[in-house]
Design a protein around this motif. Structure first.
Motif, mmCIF file in Angstrom:
data_model
loop_
_atom_site.group_PDB
_atom_site.id
_atom_site.type_symbol
_atom_site.label_atom_id
_atom_site.label_comp_id
_atom_site.label_asym_id
_atom_site.label_seq_id
_atom_site.Cartn_x
_atom_site.Cartn_y
_atom_site.Cartn_z
ATOM 1 N N GLU A 1 -0.261 4.797 -7.937
ATOM 2 C CA GLU A 1 -0.747 3.710 -8.780
ATOM 3 C C GLU A 1 -2.084 3.207 -8.228
ATOM 4 O OE1 GLU A 1 0.598 2.446 -11.513
ATOM 5 O OE2 GLU A 1 2.371 3.699 -11.482
ATOM 6 N N GLU A 2 -2.860 2.579 -9.109
ATOM 7 C CA GLU A 2 -4.081 1.928 -8.659
ATOM 8 C C GLU A 2 -3.694 0.819 -7.683
ATOM 9 O OE1 GLU A 2 -7.294 2.653 -9.340
ATOM 10 O OE2 GLU A 2 -6.503 4.425 -10.350
ATOM 11 N N SER A 3 -4.502 0.632 -6.644
ATOM 12 C CA SER A 3 -4.098 -0.340 -5.637
ATOM 13 C C SER A 3 -5.221 -1.310 -5.283
ATOM 14 C CB SER A 3 -3.585 0.360 -4.381
ATOM 15 O OG SER A 3 -4.554 1.242 -3.886
ATOM 16 N N ASP A 4 -5.583 -2.149 -6.241
ATOM 17 C CA ASP A 4 -6.539 -3.201 -5.936
ATOM 18 C C ASP A 4 -5.833 -4.251 -5.069
ATOM 19 O OD1 ASP A 4 -5.613 -5.601 -7.771
ATOM 20 O OD2 ASP A 4 -5.542 -3.795 -9.028
ATOM 21 N N GLU A 5 -6.603 -5.133 -4.488
ATOM 22 C CA GLU A 5 -6.070 -6.107 -3.523
ATOM 23 C C GLU A 5 -4.954 -6.979 -4.123
ATOM 24 O OE1 GLU A 5 -7.811 -9.796 -0.902
ATOM 25 O OE2 GLU A 5 -9.137 -8.104 -1.321
ATOM 26 N N ARG A 6 -5.137 -7.424 -5.341
ATOM 27 C CA ARG A 6 -4.124 -8.290 -5.972
ATOM 28 C C ARG A 6 -2.807 -7.530 -6.161
ATOM 29 N NH1 ARG A 6 -3.879 -10.936 -11.996
ATOM 30 N NH2 ARG A 6 -1.999 -12.128 -11.606
ATOM 31 N N THR A 7 -2.895 -6.279 -6.611
ATOM 32 C CA THR A 7 -1.688 -5.487 -6.839
ATOM 33 C C THR A 7 -0.961 -5.211 -5.536
ATOM 34 O OG1 THR A 7 -2.751 -4.463 -8.753
ATOM 35 C CG2 THR A 7 -0.802 -3.365 -7.878
ATOM 36 N N VAL A 8 -1.716 -4.845 -4.501
ATOM 37 C CA VAL A 8 -1.108 -4.595 -3.183
ATOM 38 C C VAL A 8 -0.375 -5.834 -2.703
ATOM 39 C CG1 VAL A 8 -1.626 -4.188 -0.747
ATOM 40 C CG2 VAL A 8 -2.694 -2.763 -2.489
ATOM 41 N N ARG A 9 -1.030 -6.985 -2.806
ATOM 42 C CA ARG A 9 -0.413 -8.238 -2.333
ATOM 43 C C ARG A 9 0.828 -8.579 -3.159
ATOM 44 N NH1 ARG A 9 -0.676 -12.634 0.602
ATOM 45 N NH2 ARG A 9 -0.245 -14.672 -0.289
ATOM 46 N N GLU B 1 0.823 -1.210 0.000
ATOM 47 C CA GLU B 1 0.000 0.000 0.000
ATOM 48 C C GLU B 1 0.859 1.263 0.000
ATOM 49 O OE1 GLU B 1 -2.549 -0.524 3.384
ATOM 50 O OE2 GLU B 1 -4.083 -1.562 2.198
#
Length: 198
Positions: free
Chosen positions: A142-150, A134
């Motif tokens: 950047e966009e931070s959807d759950e998959r990207t954060v992980r 995060e």
């Protein structure tokens, strides 16, 4: 400071001075000024006390790590230069907490025998992944959807663990912030060049 807190501080001191496996209950009592019976009364066992001490020490390390990984919003530096600066700070932070990292690697050998350590390390790992992912994505806007954060957090955690292992084993040739920045750029450039040629 009461016996419970004194025991916890004494256990943290023993972890960094003696390690997990070599710390005895008497070592903790000597470091804390408490008595032997108070370990059982407050924590149930020496192992439970050491586990709690390790969890607390890692939480303190995590707070310091979070501060060192912050990008400077006002800096005119490029993302690559900021990445390099952050990892230089992380490696400097590690040098002040080297013994704690030794204890963490030692604790990894205990996870097959201690569900408490496994759970504590897993919880800390998950929290670190999310926090690092995060923080980096927010700084890069950047966009931070759950998959990207992980994914980003997992990458940083893997990098962190690998770098620290190298610093524990062979500090003279372990990677520096500039080394990591150069490697990442080389990988990304190579990947981009291959994509363009396909």
């Amino acid at each position: 400071m009461g016996h419970r807190d004194a025991l916890l501080e004494g256990a943290k001191q023993c972890l960094t001075e003696k390690g997990y496996a070599r710390t005895t209950a008497r070592d903790i009592v000597a470091a804390s000024g408490a008595n032997l019976a108070s370990i059982g009364y407050h924590y149930g066992s020496k192992e439970a006390l050491l586990n709690e001490a390790l969890i607390r020490a890692n939480a303190e390390w995590g707070e310091a790590l979070e501060k060192s990984m912050a990008y400077d919003d006002e800096s005119p530096a490029s993302p690559r230069e900021q990445f390099e600066a952050v990892w230089t700070k992380v490696i400097e932070l590690f040098s002040g907490h080297r013994r704690l990292w030794s204890v963490n690697f030692e604790a990894l050998t205990q996870i097959e025998h201690s569900p408490e350590i496994r759970e504590a390390l897993a919880d800390g790992l998950q929290e670190a992944r999310v926090g690092m992912g995060e923080a980096l994505l927010a700084q890069l806007e950047e966009e931070s959807d759950e998959r990207t954060v992980r994914a980003v957090g997992s990458f940083f955690q893997a990098l962190l663990t690998g770098v620290m292992a190298q610093w524990l084993i062979d500090p003279e040739s372990a990677p520096t912030g500039p080394d990591l920045s150069y490697a990442l750029l080389a990988i990304m450039t190579g990947t981009r060049d291959r994509e363009l040629s396909d």
